[in-house]
Design a protein around this motif. Structure first.
Motif, PDB file in Angstrom:
ATOM      1  N   UNK A   1       0.820  -1.199   0.000  1.00 10.92           N
ATOM      2  CA  UNK A   1       0.000   0.000   0.000  1.00 10.92           C
ATOM      3  C   UNK A   1       0.861   1.259   0.000  1.00 10.92           C
ATOM      4  N   UNK A   2       2.103   1.111  -0.448  1.00 13.05           N
ATOM      5  CA  UNK A   2       2.994   2.257  -0.546  1.00 13.05           C
ATOM      6  C   UNK A   2       3.906   2.418   0.651  1.00 13.05           C
ATOM      7  N   UNK A   3       4.440   3.619   0.815  1.00 14.94           N
ATOM      8  CA  UNK A   3       5.404   3.914   1.876  1.00 14.94           C
ATOM      9  C   UNK A   3       4.767   3.702   3.254  1.00 14.94           C
ATOM     10  N   UNK A   4       5.577   3.253   4.215  1.00 20.92           N
ATOM     11  CA  UNK A   4       5.047   3.021   5.560  1.00 20.92           C
ATOM     12  C   UNK A   4       6.165   3.129   6.588  1.00 20.92           C
ATOM     13  N   UNK A   5       5.755   3.309   7.857  1.00 20.85           N
ATOM     14  CA  UNK A   5       6.711   3.312   8.957  1.00 20.85           C
ATOM     15  C   UNK A   5       6.798   1.913   9.549  1.00 20.85           C
ATOM     16  N   UNK A   6       8.019   1.491   9.895  1.00 18.68           N
ATOM     17  CA  UNK A   6       8.220   0.173  10.496  1.00 18.68           C
ATOM     18  C   UNK A   6       8.239   0.305  12.013  1.00 18.68           C
ATOM     19  N   UNK A   7       7.147  -0.075  12.644  1.00 16.73           N
ATOM     20  CA  UNK A   7       7.040   0.029  14.097  1.00 16.73           C
ATOM     21  C   UNK A   7       8.009  -0.911  14.803  1.00 16.73           C
TER      22      UNK A   7
END
Length: 265
Positions: free
Chosen positions: A206-212
């Protein structure tokens, strides 16, 4: 190609008037829009060129606050001495995009507004907790990138600049496609006033994301070894001809390690 009305905007206000109504599209560097028009994947009635608007160009650094005009080219981002001092990671990121022909023409605003799932700048904006400025409002990066090629920009809204507080440490590493130089996986890490933020491009379905998972590990200790054993779930990662979701999941952790090592260096 087909018949289209071309407009060269003299100012942001001028562009806002020209893009209202019909099926007009904004043109900055044209790296995506022009090829899409040539293949008829896009057929705007009007094209409004932003590339000559001086107020949209340039890098400003005031203390720790960095502001970059939306029509600033990748080359200018990569070569700006003020930015190299305040946030060398972003200047380095810009130097990795495409080839010289692309970097001399394409712009940071165009890349962010297009939000290609393998583009580099969206990861930087998320990791740097940037604010996206338009002609009508300001949008936090966390709320700006909505999905594949999708942003919070409304019809007729013009991205004018991005601004962020330079982090204490940051770096960007990507495993790139050797032909296109787009990221198969790219990871931007930043340690600043609001803690550790890690953003991933090229991998998410779903595109760019933050890695928690990576953020949590680095919040305890901002060193590469803190990521030993950290697993990134492959469930929401893409699989394509370049790499499987499982391969990308491993690459995210590997690129994050390299980025942290570079940030600490």
């Amino acid at each position: 190609m087909y018949a289209v009305n071309y407009h060269r905007a003299a100012s942001v206000a001028d562009a806002a008037k020209l893009v209202t109504g019909g099926d007009a599209k904004l043109l900055s560097g044209g790296m995506t829009l022009i090829p899409a028009m040539k293949t008829r994947l896009a057929a705007p009635s009007d094209v409004v060129d932003l590339s000559r608007i001086k107020e949209l160009q340039g890098v400003t650094v005031s203390g720790r606050t960095v502001t970059i005009g939306a029509a600033t080219t990748h080359f200018d981002v990569a070569s700006d001495d003020k930015l190299k001092h305040a946030c060398p990671a972003l200047a380095h990121l810009a130097s990795l995009i495409g080839d010289p022909a692309v970097r001399y023409r394409a712009t940071i605003g165009g890349s962010i507004a297009n939000n290609d799932p393998a583009a580099d700048y969206p990861a930087a904006m998320l990791a740097l907790n940037a604010t996206i400025i338009t002609n009508t409002r300001q949008i936090a990066a966390d709320k700006f990138f909505v999905g594949l090629f999708e942003t919070a920009l409304e019809d007729g809204e013009i991205l004018t600049a991005v601004t962020f507080t330079a982090p204490a440490k940051a770096a960007y590493k990507k495993f790139r496609n050797p032909a296109s130089r787009y990221a198969i996986v790219g990871v931007f890490v930043a340690k600043g006033e609001d803690g550790v933020r890690v953003a991933v491009t090229g991998a998410g379905d779903d595109g760019v994301f933050r890695s928690k998972e990576i953020e949590a590990a680095l919040a305890k200790d901002f060193v590469a070894s803190a990521l030993d054993g950290v697993k990134v779930p492959a469930t929401k990662l893409m699989s394509d001809i370049h790499a499987s979701a499982d391969y990308r999941a491993n690459l995210v952790a590997v690129m994050a390690k390299h980025a942290v090592a570079a940030a600490n260096a």
